[in-house]
Design a protein around this motif. Structure first.
Motif, PDB file in Angstrom:
ATOM      1  N   MET A 293       1.129  -1.258   0.174  1.00  0.00           N
ATOM      2  CA  MET A 293      -0.224   0.259  -0.392  1.00  0.00           C
ATOM      3  C   MET A 293       1.121   0.489   0.402  1.00  0.00           C
ATOM      4  O   MET A 293       2.303   0.679   0.444  1.00  0.00           O
ATOM      5  CB  MET A 293      -0.840  -0.124   1.490  1.00  0.00           C
ATOM      6  N   VAL A 294       0.672   2.099  -0.633  1.00  0.00           N
ATOM      7  CA  VAL A 294       0.815   3.489  -0.717  1.00  0.00           C
ATOM      8  C   VAL A 294       0.038   4.400  -0.195  1.00  0.00           C
ATOM      9  O   VAL A 294      -1.072   5.052  -1.244  1.00  0.00           O
ATOM     10  CB  VAL A 294       1.142   4.521  -1.968  1.00  0.00           C
ATOM     11  N   TYR A 295      -0.065   5.454   0.457  1.00  0.00           N
ATOM     12  CA  TYR A 295      -0.784   6.547   1.369  1.00  0.00           C
ATOM     13  C   TYR A 295      -0.293   7.509   1.203  1.00  0.00           C
ATOM     14  O   TYR A 295       1.467   8.389   1.608  1.00  0.00           O
ATOM     15  CB  TYR A 295      -1.121   6.071   2.675  1.00  0.00           C
ATOM     16  N   PHE A 296      -0.658   8.811   1.405  1.00  0.00           N
ATOM     17  CA  PHE A 296      -0.671   9.972   0.643  1.00  0.00           C
ATOM     18  C   PHE A 296      -1.377  10.789   1.889  1.00  0.00           C
ATOM     19  O   PHE A 296      -2.577  10.412   2.380  1.00  0.00           O
ATOM     20  CB  PHE A 296      -0.985  10.175  -0.540  1.00  0.00           C
ATOM     21  N   TRP A 297      -0.466  12.020   1.889  1.00  0.00           N
ATOM     22  CA  TRP A 297      -1.188  12.895   3.112  1.00  0.00           C
ATOM     23  C   TRP A 297      -0.459  14.266   2.806  1.00  0.00           C
ATOM     24  O   TRP A 297       0.390  14.316   2.017  1.00  0.00           O
ATOM     25  CB  TRP A 297      -0.985  12.326   4.627  1.00  0.00           C
ATOM     26  N   GLU A 298      -1.521  15.394   2.957  1.00  0.00           N
ATOM     27  CA  GLU A 298      -1.300  16.821   2.414  1.00  0.00           C
ATOM     28  C   GLU A 298      -0.398  17.649   3.897  1.00  0.00           C
ATOM     29  O   GLU A 298      -0.734  17.199   5.100  1.00  0.00           O
ATOM     30  CB  GLU A 298      -2.249  18.002   2.464  1.00  0.00           C
ATOM     31  N   THR A 299       0.935  17.627   3.604  1.00  0.00           N
ATOM     32  CA  THR A 299       1.883  18.431   3.921  1.00  0.00           C
ATOM     33  C   THR A 299       1.421  20.436   3.462  1.00  0.00           C
ATOM     34  O   THR A 299       1.628  20.710   2.771  1.00  0.00           O
ATOM     35  CB  THR A 299       3.189  17.925   4.148  1.00  0.00           C
ATOM     36  N   GLU A 300       2.206  21.164   4.855  1.00  0.00           N
ATOM     37  CA  GLU A 300       2.063  22.505   4.287  1.00  0.00           C
ATOM     38  C   GLU A 300       3.608  22.942   5.119  1.00  0.00           C
ATOM     39  O   GLU A 300       3.914  22.487   5.941  1.00  0.00           O
ATOM     40  CB  GLU A 300       1.378  23.301   5.640  1.00  0.00           C
ATOM     41  N   ASP A 301       4.391  23.200   4.055  1.00  0.00           N
ATOM     42  CA  ASP A 301       6.249  23.579   4.098  1.00  0.00           C
ATOM     43  C   ASP A 301       5.805  25.351   3.820  1.00  0.00           C
ATOM     44  O   ASP A 301       5.282  25.565   3.064  1.00  0.00           O
ATOM     45  CB  ASP A 301       6.835  22.664   2.686  1.00  0.00           C
TER      46      ASP A 301
END
Length: 398
Positions: A293-301
């Motif tokens: 599985m690959v999971y993606f999440w939103e980041t703030e840089d």
């Protein structure tokens, strides 16, 4: 006629220039500010230090991070169909009965309530190695006779068993009839590979777990289950659920490509353990070699680009100079922008921007002697507030 005269005069003048300069005439259309004079002590115009005019972002920007998780690298099956199970057996036995001997054989077997409910058929089969046929052979299941007869030696036999006779605890007795007055020889049946077999509707599901931290769960964008198909015998859909919600429900053949991708989003994810469950309905098999599985999440840089300002002694003597850049676009609601300069001598200075920052505007800020030092100086853009600025055409002029 007038145009012809002008053209003739131009040609004559061009010939004179060729004669004077020996044919080397350079028509340089570049503006003077783009040239660097040879004599730095007496330039015609102060040179500009040119920086690439590609766009760059200053401030807070949303991005995406991801992580790979290996769920299993071993083959696994998703099924819900009849599975043949041997629930009782004898490899070789001798059944006898006469005046002086009585040697029946017993097979005891247990069934769960779930197995009884899901059983679709039951049978017994055996091979008669030899017999003297002095009397019949009998088979009794739970005190009910289910077979009697004279099976021949050298043959295999198979008989269905009435499922209504079955209980959770079962006893099968295999015996021979008495040889009677033939006291010198009992009735004998030599049996091999006696098997009690049942077809039970069995469902094999598979559940995988994966963990997310709070940031990954709160900002979850998408999951991608990657399966390596091995064999499909599909009469019913394969169902895949993430945290109990359907993300895939489809009946299909093995895909042409090597891997099978199932993407899912808009599924609530939790800090800690989350699950992926695979199952199917009746009469289907889905077999896989592996799962990951690959999971993606939103980041703030935060983006704080740094520009290098090289200052020579000649440049320093020309100060004050100018820093300029163009505001291409404003993202979000940034409050203000300033520049922090770390000089070549390690001192830190802040250059404030007093102008109102608007899209499409070129900002010009004075660069003073106290802002920089001779050598390599580092300028860092800093934004306060949410969002930021897309800038271009950064330039320093001395």
């Amino acid at each position: 006629m007038e145009f012809a005269k002008v053209l003739i005069v131009a040609i004559v003048l061009f010939g004179v220039l060729l004669a004077i300069f020996g044919g080397e005439v350079d028509f340089d259309t570049r503006p003077d500010r783009d040239r660097f004079p040879v004599d730095d002590e007496d330039p015609d115009e102060p040179p500009a230090v040119e920086y690439p005019d590609d766009q760059f972002f200053v401030g807070w920007i949303e991005g995406t991070d991801y992580k790979h998780v290996g769920l299993t690298d071993k083959q696994f099956d998703i099924t819900f169909r009849d599975e043949e199970r041997i629930i009782g057996d004898i490899n070789r036995t001798e059944i006898k009965r006469g005046i002086f001997s009585n040697e029946p054989q017993y097979i005891e077997f247990d069934l769960t309530k779930d197995q009884l409910d899901k059983m679709t058929s039951m049978e017994m089969d055996f091979y008669v190695h030899d017999t003297n046929h002095l009397d019949e052979m009998y088979i009794v299941l739970n005190d009910e006779e289910i077979y009697s007869g004279y099976p021949d030696g050298g043959r295999s036999y198979s008989f269905d068993i009435n499922q209504s006779l079955l209980e959770q605890n079962n006893m099968m007795e295999i015996s021979a009839g008495s040889s009677g007055w033939r006291f010198w020889a009992p009735t004998v049946y030599i049996l091999e590979d006696f098997r009690i077999k049942a077809d039970i509707l069995e469902r094999k599901d598979r559940t995988f777990s994966f963990s997310l931290d709070r940031d990954q769960a709160d900002n979850f964008l998408m999951g991608r289950l990657v399966l390596d198909p091995r064999e499909f015998d599909a009469q019913s859909p394969l169902v895949i659920q993430a945290n109990g919600r359907d993300v895939y429900r489809q009946t299909s053949a093995v895909p042409d490509r090597r891997s099978m991708w199932i993407d899912f989003e808009d599924i609530p994810m939790y800090e800690g353990e989350n699950t992926l469950t695979l199952f199917t309905e009746v009469d289907s098999l889905y077999s896989f070699n592996s799962a990951k599985m690959v999971y993606f999440w939103e980041t703030e840089d935060i983006r704080r680009p740094i520009k290098t300002i090289e200052v020579s002694s000649v440049d320093y003597n020309r100060l004050p100079g100018e820093i300029s850049f163009h505001i291409d676009r404003i993202e979000g609601t940034p409050e203000y922008l300033h520049m922090d300069i770390t000089t070549a001598e390690g001192e830190k200075n802040r250059v404030l921007i007093q102008e109102v920052l608007k899209e499409g505007k070129t900002v010009v800020v004075s660069l003073e002697e106290e802002d920089v030092a001779i050598g390599e100086n580092k300028l860092e853009f800093v934004v306060v507030g949410e969002g930021g600025f897309y800038l271009s055409d950064f330039n320093v002029a001395f």
